[in-house]
Design a protein around this motif. Structure first.
Motif: not given
Length: 211
Positions: A18-34
């Motif tokens: 997301t870049e909804l907030i001016p000046g802020l770039q944020g990312s969220l990731a959920l992951w899984k490895l078997d």
């Protein structure tokens, strides 16, 4: 005992940016490895050994914020959950925990840039403890290290940088293992931590010249 050079691994990831907030770039990731097999360090042999299948899953959250043209904040957080599926390993104990798998990592940086020819940044890196044995009875120590960098720009392609690594000269361990060792004078091997200490405060000067 022979083991395959490569084993199957299956992974998946779900992310949001997301870049909804001016000046802020944020990312969220959920992951899984078997993994069909997990490699762990064998102290007696000084190499890795193949163990049973494992599952890892976690969360990564990354943020880059520029509130002013001369001020930057970076914050990265990661959480990891690593377990054997069958509680089996070649360690001295049995349990579901994957040895030497760190649980948490947090890195934060504050940067003051383009202050005339100067740019200064301070980075804090936190590494949480992790299981050293599959039963989680012995854990590694967490660490917090600070690094400072100051750069002076002579021109668009030339600069001088000074790095002060481990700014506050904290004592920490870069590596920790737990296995049986026998020192001179000991009647029998003793199960204990084997560590590689982190570097003390050090200074590095770098000159970049562009033509």
């Amino acid at each position: 005992q022979r083991v395959p050079g490569l084993v199957k691994a299956r992974g998946s990831e779900l992310g949001l940016r997301t870049e909804l907030i001016p000046g802020l770039q944020g990312s969220l990731a959920l992951w899984k490895l078997d993994f069909d097999s997990e490699l762990t360090y064998a102290g007696d042999a000084g190499t890795t050994s193949a163990n049973g299948p494992s599952r890892r899953y976690g969360v990564e959250w990354n943020n880059h914020w520029v509130p002013q043209a001369w001020l930057l904040f970076d914050l990265d957080l990661a959480w990891n959950h690593a377990r054997f599926k069958d509680n089996q390993s070649d360690d001295i104990t049995t349990g579901p925990f994957v040895p030497n798998s760190v649980d948490r990592v947090v890195t934060g940086t504050v940067t003051l840039k383009d202050l005339g020819p100067w740019t200064v940044s301070l980075t804090e890196r936190y590494i949480g403890g992790g299981a050293l044995t599959p039963d989680n009875s012995v854990r590694s120590r967490s660490s917090l290290v600070s690094n400072l960098r100051a750069s002076y720009k002579f021109s668009a392609r030339s600069s001088l940088s000074l790095d002060v690594l481990n700014l506050f000269d904290r004592r920490y361990n870069d590596i920790e293992y737990f296995y049986a060792t026998r020192l001179k004078g000991e009647a029998a091997p003793v199960n204990d931590k084997v560590v590689h200490a982190g570097e003390p405060r050090s200074v590095r000067l770098t000159l970049n010249l562009g033509f």
